[in-house]
Write a protein that holds these residues in place. Structure first.
Motif, PDB file in Angstrom:
ATOM      1  N   ASN A 248     -66.824 -51.881 -25.141  1.00  0.00           N
ATOM      2  CA  ASN A 248     -65.991 -51.471 -26.262  1.00  0.00           C
ATOM      3  C   ASN A 248     -65.891 -52.592 -27.284  1.00  0.00           C
ATOM      4  OD1 ASN A 248     -64.437 -52.947 -24.414  1.00  0.00           O
ATOM      5  ND2 ASN A 248     -62.546 -52.109 -25.238  1.00  0.00           N
ATOM      6  N   GLY A 249     -66.319 -52.300 -28.499  1.00  0.00           N
ATOM      7  CA  GLY A 249     -66.339 -53.308 -29.556  1.00  0.00           C
ATOM      8  C   GLY A 249     -67.742 -53.890 -29.691  1.00  0.00           C
ATOM      9  N   MET A 252     -68.185 -57.454 -28.085  1.00  0.00           N
ATOM     10  CA  MET A 252     -68.222 -57.348 -26.620  1.00  0.00           C
ATOM     11  C   MET A 252     -69.546 -56.773 -26.159  1.00  0.00           C
ATOM     12  SD  MET A 252     -66.082 -58.241 -24.330  1.00  0.00           S
ATOM     13  CE  MET A 252     -65.599 -57.082 -23.049  1.00  0.00           C
ATOM     14  N   GLY A 275     -63.576 -49.402 -30.380  1.00  0.00           N
ATOM     15  CA  GLY A 275     -62.451 -50.237 -29.981  1.00  0.00           C
ATOM     16  C   GLY A 275     -61.308 -49.443 -29.367  1.00  0.00           C
ATOM     17  N   PHE A 302     -62.872 -54.474 -22.034  1.00  0.00           N
ATOM     18  CA  PHE A 302     -61.637 -55.236 -22.153  1.00  0.00           C
ATOM     19  C   PHE A 302     -60.679 -54.340 -22.924  1.00  0.00           C
ATOM     20  CE2 PHE A 302     -58.377 -57.980 -23.498  1.00  0.00           C
ATOM     21  CZ  PHE A 302     -58.330 -59.003 -22.564  1.00  0.00           C
ATOM     22  N   GLY A 304     -57.987 -53.175 -24.986  1.00  0.00           N
ATOM     23  CA  GLY A 304     -56.932 -53.553 -25.912  1.00  0.00           C
ATOM     24  C   GLY A 304     -56.309 -52.248 -26.342  1.00  0.00           C
ATOM     25  N   ILE A 305     -56.943 -51.648 -27.324  1.00  0.00           N
ATOM     26  CA  ILE A 305     -56.551 -50.307 -27.746  1.00  0.00           C
ATOM     27  C   ILE A 305     -57.161 -49.289 -26.766  1.00  0.00           C
ATOM     28  CG2 ILE A 305     -56.543 -48.688 -29.661  1.00  0.00           C
ATOM     29  CD1 ILE A 305     -55.136 -51.503 -30.037  1.00  0.00           C
ATOM     30  N   ARG A 331     -66.592 -53.101 -15.084  1.00  0.00           N
ATOM     31  CA  ARG A 331     -65.652 -54.204 -15.230  1.00  0.00           C
ATOM     32  C   ARG A 331     -64.520 -53.676 -16.120  1.00  0.00           C
ATOM     33  NH1 ARG A 331     -64.475 -58.136 -19.650  1.00  0.00           N
ATOM     34  NH2 ARG A 331     -63.139 -59.620 -18.606  1.00  0.00           N
ATOM     35  N   GLY A 334     -57.283 -55.080 -18.797  1.00  0.00           N
ATOM     36  CA  GLY A 334     -56.497 -54.830 -20.001  1.00  0.00           C
ATOM     37  C   GLY A 334     -55.536 -53.669 -19.847  1.00  0.00           C
ATOM     38  N   THR A 335     -55.297 -52.992 -20.957  1.00  0.00           N
ATOM     39  CA  THR A 335     -54.289 -51.943 -21.008  1.00  0.00           C
ATOM     40  C   THR A 335     -54.502 -50.879 -19.928  1.00  0.00           C
ATOM     41  OG1 THR A 335     -54.229 -52.313 -23.381  1.00  0.00           O
ATOM     42  CG2 THR A 335     -53.153 -50.310 -22.577  1.00  0.00           C
ATOM     43  N   MET A 355     -66.051 -60.581 -16.050  1.00  0.00           N
ATOM     44  CA  MET A 355     -67.298 -60.186 -16.699  1.00  0.00           C
ATOM     45  C   MET A 355     -68.499 -60.856 -16.046  1.00  0.00           C
ATOM     46  SD  MET A 355     -67.957 -60.494 -20.753  1.00  0.00           S
ATOM     47  CE  MET A 355     -69.579 -60.547 -21.487  1.00  0.00           C
TER      48      MET A 355
END
Lengths: 370, 290
Positions: A248-249, A252, A275, A302, A304-305, A331, A334-335, A355
């Protein structure tokens, strides 16, 4: 979005820049007809790469018969990975000098940049730096003829050619600004009979500005799969390895490819799932990866959002609907990490939190690495 | 002290009644940011998360004396929103949208320069100052801690990854700045480094870069005299030339923008360049001890 040469020349012509007479030809017959009409011509492969001439993508024909033979040879050929489906048949020029001029964006200065050179006809990257004239443009001021005359002077052009160049530069800058161009380039800018003619041209339009130009023909660049995934609204690039990757992103996703390579593996693709992608788009993206039949799949999130439980749900959904027949390494941090990891556990998948160890593991499972 | 964004800064949200604007207004308030007003033409009088909505930035600035604004409007309207903010006295402007036309970004950045305003983005996750409990952006709240490390990044999630690893290693952050993934953005590595240099709280800096352009090479020259240690991680080692890697600006074009050239320039300037994101925190621990 890149434009083909014949499209770029169409824009130049509309703006009052002189281009040679030309016709599109998709068949040897059309090429023959074009040469019968125009006279001795260059047959130019319409592909989105530079250096066509050296690669055999430009041939000359004096007669209709020659044009038929030459067109037969070029059409369908592979030119630096691009198939030639179309020719641009253009009047052969009696070139006295070859110049270079372009307008593009200087990313560091955050301003338009004019580049010009009296040493045209070769890729600008191959021109000695001292022979290139560079001028940043204040966008509030724009390009007026005086700036063109200054550039012409720095190139060593004398009147009346300098005046003609100044006029052309004003028009070229207008194209750059008004057509949302990333790059508009004339190379060579030929001197023919003492006047300037745009012998070859490149025009790349800023994808983000395309909504302002509905009149532009869409030129799609990429493999069938790339176009299909991009149609889902995902950033996707095909690579030549066999470990499929989703992250995501954009940053990344790039870092994930780097990590796979670091452990000796070969990534099959770049895929930015966004994202803040929810269950459905994530499942669609994963389905694409499964369809690629890779040796293994690596999902690096990872959150986030992006919510880890959404990603876990998407994985469960794809397992149920189409199955994931290759090793999968996830992997997930996060949220909503705890919920996501628990969901995956029910699926018999142990999520990684680091990671590095996840990347190492997927390379092992793909049977690669050191 | 931190840089650019401070705890007392009064913040507006342009596009506050949209999904994104609404969600992130809640997140920003939860973090402690002083969001004092929102803008959404035709929606004046409404409230979002207890924040009053105005029709225009002018009206909002008159009512609240805000000096900062974060923009959540669609890309096609970003230029209009940015100019509305700049012309009404906003001096810290965060542009979240992706796919803003480059010609619009050029105009925004040019105008901001003339007015002495700071633009962050477009296509950015924003800016966060953990020590003063304020943020303008879409980053998750829980991954940051106050501390001595300044972070400047082009990419969002990658910077979260690295900021979180710093936090876990006990290395808090002074301010984290997202420059944005577009070819033309308000900040340069140099402009952000200049601010970090002047900030007493910032003892070292992490740069998170990527392929495309030459912002890293340009920064290298400046870093030679920065006087604070820098650790850099750049993404895109495995990226092929000519392909856009998600960000509009992340592309190796005509031989320019390669990782090799960037890493070489940074190393020569004394930057500690690491090759994997998880190597940043350990490297930072080492340079801070030295």
């Amino acid at each position: 979005m890149k434009q083909y040469e014949y499209m770029a020349k169409g824009r130049l012509k509309e703006r009052g820049i002189v281009v040679p007479p030309g016709r599109i030809a998709d068949t040897p017959q059309q090429a023959a007809e074009a040469v019968a009409e125009i006279g001795p011509s260059a047959l130019k492969a319409q592909v989105l790469v530079g250096g066509r001439g050296k690669a055999g993508g430009i041939k000359f024909a004096a007669t209709a018969e020659e044009a038929r033979t030459q067109a037969h040879a070029i059409l369908g050929m592979d030119l630096k990975g691009y198939r030639v489906d179309r020719l641009y048949v253009e009047a052969k020029l009696d070139i006295e000098r070859e110049l270079y001029v372009s307008v593009t964006t200087d990313r560091n200065a955050k301003r338009p940049l004019i580049m010009a050179s009296a040493a045209g006809g070769v890729e600008i990257e191959d021109v000695e730096d001292s022979l290139i004239v560079r001028r940043l443009v204040d966008p509030d001021v724009g390009v007026l003829p005086y700036l063109g005359r200054e550039v012409a002077q720095a190139m060593g052009l004398s009147l009346p050619l300098a005046r003609e160049f100044a006029d052309l530069l004003v028009r070229l800058y207008d194209i750059y600004r008004e057509e949302d161009a990333e790059l508009v380039e004339i190379n060579p800018l030929a001197v023919v009979g003492g006047h300037l003619v745009a012998a070859d041209a490149r025009l790349n339009i800023d994808d983000s500005g395309l909504f302002r130009h509905p009149e532009l023909q869409v030129v799609e660049e990429g493999s069938t799969l790339e176009l299909k995934v991009r149609a889902l609204g995902l950033a996707y690039v095909e690579l030549d390895g066999d470990i499929a990757v989703m992250a995501n992103g954009a940053g990344m996703a790039m870092a994930t490819l780097d990590a796979i390579q670091h452990y000796g593996g070969r990534p099959a693709n770049f895929l930015d799932a966004g994202g803040g992608a929810s269950v459905e788009p994530t499942a669609q993206a994963l389905a694409v990866l499964v369809g690629m039949k890779p040796k293994a799949i690596f999902i690096n999130i990872f959150g986030g959002i992006t919510r880890c439980d959404d990603v876990a749900q998407a994985i469960a959904q794809v397992r149920k609907t189409q199955g994931i027949p290759v090793p999968l390494v996830v992997r997930l941090v996060g949220t909503n990490e705890r919920e996501g990891v628990a969901l995956l556990e029910q699926e018999g998948i142990a999520a990684y939190s680091e990671m590095s160890s996840a990347a190492k593991r997927v390379v092992e499972l793909a049977g690669e690495g050191r | 002290m931190a840089i650019l964004l401070h705890g007392q800064d009064k913040i507006l949200v342009q596009g506050i009644t949209g999904n994104q604007g609404r969600f992130h207004t809640r997140q920003m308030l939860a973090y402690g940011a002083k969001v004092v007003g929102g803008i959404s033409p035709g929606k004046a009088g409404q409230q979002v998360e207890g924040v009053p909505v105005f029709d225009t930035v002018r009206q909002a600035v008159e009512a609240t004396s805000a000096t900062a604004s974060i923009v959540f409007v669609p890309a096609a309207f970003a230029k209009d929103a940015a100019f509305e903010a700049l012309e009404n006295g906003i001096r810290l402007l965060v542009l979240i949208p992706e796919h803003v036309p480059v010609q619009d970004s050029i105009d925004i950045v040019t105008r901001a320069r003339a007015l002495g305003a700071v633009v962050i983005g477009p296509n950015t996750f924003g800016i966060i100052t953990p020590g003063e409990e304020t943020k303008m952006g879409i980053m998750p709240n829980h991954i940051y801690r106050r501390g001595p490390v300044g972070v400047v990044a082009r990419s969002g999630t990658l910077s979260y990854e690295i900021a979180f690893s710093l936090t876990q290693a006990g290395l808090g952050q002074s301010t984290v700045v997202g420059m944005g993934g577009d070819p033309v953005v308000g900040q340069t590595f140099i402009s952000v480094l200049e601010a970090f240099r002047a900030d007493d709280e910032t003892k070292a800096v992490v740069m998170v870069g990527e392929i495309g352009g030459s912002a890293e090479e340009e920064a290298a020259e400046y870093i030679k005299d920065l006087g604070k240690p820098v650790v850099a991680y750049l993404a895109g080692r495995a990226a092929p030339p000519g392909k856009r890697m998600g960000h509009a600006g992340a592309i190796i074009e005509r031989g320019r923008g390669t990782l090799e050239s960037k890493e070489k320039a940074l190393s020569a300037a004394g930057v500690r360049v690491v090759t994997m994101p998880w190597e940043v925190a350990p490297a930072m621990q080492q340079v801070l001890v030295r």
